[in-house]
Design an enzyme around this catalytic site. Structure first.
Site, PDB file in Angstrom:
ATOM      1  N   ASP A   1       1.174  -1.225   0.195  1.00 14.37           N
ATOM      2  CA  ASP A   1      -0.205  -0.434  -0.253  1.00 14.37           C
ATOM      3  C   ASP A   1       1.045   1.042  -0.041  1.00 14.37           C
ATOM      4  O   ASP A   1       0.364   2.257  -0.831  1.00 14.37           O
ATOM      5  CB  ASP A   1      -1.159   0.260   0.940  1.00 14.37           C
ATOM      6  CG  ASP A   1      -0.600  -0.104   2.398  1.00 14.37           C
ATOM      7  OD1 ASP A   1       0.765  -0.352   2.989  1.00 14.37           O
ATOM      8  OD2 ASP A   1      -1.130  -0.308   2.989  1.00 14.37           O
TER       9      ASP A   1
ATOM     10  N   SER B   1      -6.913  -3.774  13.718  1.00 19.89           N
ATOM     11  CA  SER B   1      -7.618  -3.000  15.066  1.00 19.89           C
ATOM     12  C   SER B   1      -7.691  -1.100  14.689  1.00 19.89           C
ATOM     13  O   SER B   1      -7.777  -0.636  16.314  1.00 19.89           O
ATOM     14  CB  SER B   1      -7.399  -3.481  15.831  1.00 19.89           C
ATOM     15  OG  SER B   1      -6.387  -3.295  16.193  1.00 19.89           O
TER      16      SER B   1
ATOM     17  N   ALA C   1      -2.852  -7.591  16.525  1.00 22.50           N
ATOM     18  CA  ALA C   1      -3.468  -9.261  15.606  1.00 22.50           C
ATOM     19  C   ALA C   1      -2.869  -8.516  13.782  1.00 22.50           C
ATOM     20  O   ALA C   1      -3.066 -10.285  13.522  1.00 22.50           O
ATOM     21  CB  ALA C   1      -4.654 -10.168  15.558  1.00 22.50           C
ATOM     22  N   GLY C   2      -3.258  -7.649  13.672  1.00 20.77           N
ATOM     23  CA  GLY C   2      -2.694  -7.188  11.884  1.00 20.77           C
ATOM     24  C   GLY C   2      -4.005  -7.703  11.917  1.00 20.77           C
ATOM     25  O   GLY C   2      -3.910  -7.826  10.760  1.00 20.77           O
TER      26      GLY C   2
ATOM     27  N   TYR D   1       7.983  -2.190  10.877  1.00 16.50           N
ATOM     28  CA  TYR D   1       7.712  -1.662   9.966  1.00 16.50           C
ATOM     29  C   TYR D   1       8.307  -0.507   9.204  1.00 16.50           C
ATOM     30  O   TYR D   1       8.335  -0.113   7.689  1.00 16.50           O
ATOM     31  CB  TYR D   1       6.521  -1.842  10.156  1.00 16.50           C
ATOM     32  CG  TYR D   1       5.030  -0.668   9.212  1.00 16.50           C
ATOM     33  CD1 TYR D   1       4.225  -2.439   8.506  1.00 16.50           C
ATOM     34  CD2 TYR D   1       5.071   0.296   8.929  1.00 16.50           C
ATOM     35  CE1 TYR D   1       3.203  -1.741   8.453  1.00 16.50           C
ATOM     36  CE2 TYR D   1       4.186   0.415   7.979  1.00 16.50           C
ATOM     37  CZ  TYR D   1       3.833  -0.367   7.297  1.00 16.50           C
ATOM     38  OH  TYR D   1       2.165  -0.191   6.388  1.00 16.50           O
TER      39      TYR D   1
ATOM     40  N   ASP E   1      -5.546  -0.359   5.784  1.00 15.63           N
ATOM     41  CA  ASP E   1      -6.460  -0.694   6.878  1.00 15.63           C
ATOM     42  C   ASP E   1      -8.056   0.448   6.969  1.00 15.63           C
ATOM     43  O   ASP E   1      -8.202   0.173   6.949  1.00 15.63           O
ATOM     44  CB  ASP E   1      -5.455  -0.318   8.379  1.00 15.63           C
ATOM     45  CG  ASP E   1      -4.460  -1.310   8.171  1.00 15.63           C
ATOM     46  OD1 ASP E   1      -4.701  -2.095   7.489  1.00 15.63           O
ATOM     47  OD2 ASP E   1      -3.810  -1.650   9.311  1.00 15.63           O
TER      48      ASP E   1
END
Ligand code: GLA
Length: 351
Positions: free
Chosen positions: A20, A110, A106-107, A205, A156
């Site tokens: 992304d 959230s 948890a990927g 990341y 996300d």
């Protein structure tokens, strides 16, 4: 005193990981799990937050205009009220009860779901007139801002705002264009949380993102997407390790998104499974965002006779995997996998 409720779902990304922020392609599916925020107006400038989630502290309070980070989950809301003020959007104090059935960290998106749900509730409470695009951009700005500090892309937030639980949403991050991709009727996914979280997930990341930028600078392109159409080998031979591997992941992952869309449209589940397996190997070996636990969980899933493919999902460094099965098989397969892995838990069966 007025009250307002905001809800936002989490997501699984069928494929298209770490693409992304490279203007690439992603294919998320919204979960039927998410974050609900019940907010109420106050007649002062105090913000009082409570949550049912298993995170400490259970309650947080601060004054609007005095958003001092304390490294707790409350910083995510502080980041929102600070971002609103930076944009000249005035709000008063409020209470907010945050309820979530989505596991945190948890990927599964959230963090974006919390931000979008809070923004929806506040937008309603204070008549801020947010459109979908405002929600996506504000939630992402908070994630990238000083209170959270993850240089996350838009996957996300876009998935939470535009995603659907019964279809894939192919998003091209170059122009944010979206296409709904119906899922074959015999497709099912088990979403299994490994239960492991990596303390350095955010720094890992951010480092990957910086590596992509460095590779782009070296190759003279603004974004790795600009390399499309060129022969991969001739690109990566100009890069030193690990940048060559990072770029190979991003370019091949975009291609896998395209191939997955084609396989879904052809109803070819074994092919989708193979692409998920390849995505995991690429995330493990080239992008190096997997962990020993995730690799083991994927291997256990992959050895189940009903599982057609499996991979880590989200940013990596801990979190969840998805395992592809035929319809009606995911639940039983997931129970076998969790048993054999001796840990983790089934979070959802999708769709
Ligand atoms: C996290 C980020 C997203 C995306 C994924 C990896 O979920 O928030 O922007 O980069 O990792 O695909």
């Amino acid at each position: 005193m007025r009250e307002a409720t905001g809800y936002a779902p989490g997501r699984v990304n069928l494929i298209g990981e770490h693409t992304d922020y490279n203007d690439g392609l992603v294919l998320p599916i919204a979960l039927e799990l998410g974050v609900t925020v019940r907010a109420g107006e106050r007649d002062d400038d105090l913000v009082r937050l409570g949550t049912d989630a298993d995170v400490g502290p259970g309650a947080v309070s601060y004054r609007i205009g005095h958003e001092t980070p304390d490294r707790s989950w409350g910083d995510r809301v502080r980041g929102i009220t600070a971002a609103l003020r930076d944009r000249g959007i005035a709000i008063g104090g409020f209470t907010a009860e945050i309820a979530s059935d989505l596991p945190a960290g948890a990927g599964l998106g959230s963090s974006a779901a919390l931000a979008v749900a809070v923004l929806r509730a506040l937008g309603d409470l204070f008549d801020l007139g947010f459109g979908d695009r405002d929600l996506v951009d504000l939630a992402n700005a908070v994630e990238n801002g000083p209170f959270v500090g993850a240089r996350a892309g838009l996957l996300d937030q876009l998935a939470s705002v535009y995603g659907r639980p019964d279809a894939g949403l192919r998003i091209d991050l170059r122009d944010r264009s979206t296409v709904m991709i119906p899922l074959p009727s015999d497709l099912e996914l088990a979403v299994i949380d490994s239960g492991t979280r990596h303390a350095h997930a955010t720094s890992g990341y951010n480092r990957r993102r910086a590596e992509c930028e460095e590779a782009g600078r070296h190759l003279g392109v603004a974004s790795l997407r600009d390399l499309e159409g060129r022969e991969i080998f001739s690109i990566i031979e100009r890069l030193v390790p690990p940048l060559d591997r990072r770029v190979r992941h991003v370019l091949t992952e975009n291609e896998r998104v395209r191939e997955t869309v084609a396989a879904l449209q052809a109803g070819d589940l074994p092919r989708v499974g193979t692409l998920l397996d390849e995505s995991h190997r690429s995330l493990r070996d080239d992008y190096e965002v997997s962990t020993a636990e995730l690799d083991r969980l994927v291997a256990v899933a992959r050895s189940d006779p009903e599982v057609l493919g499996a991979r880590l999902v989200g940013g990596g460094f801990g979190g969840s995997i998805i395992a592809l099965t035929r319809r009606g098989r995911a639940l039983q397969a997931a129970h076998r996998v969790v048993n054999e892995y001796r840990g983790g838990r089934l979070v959802a069966v999708v769709p």
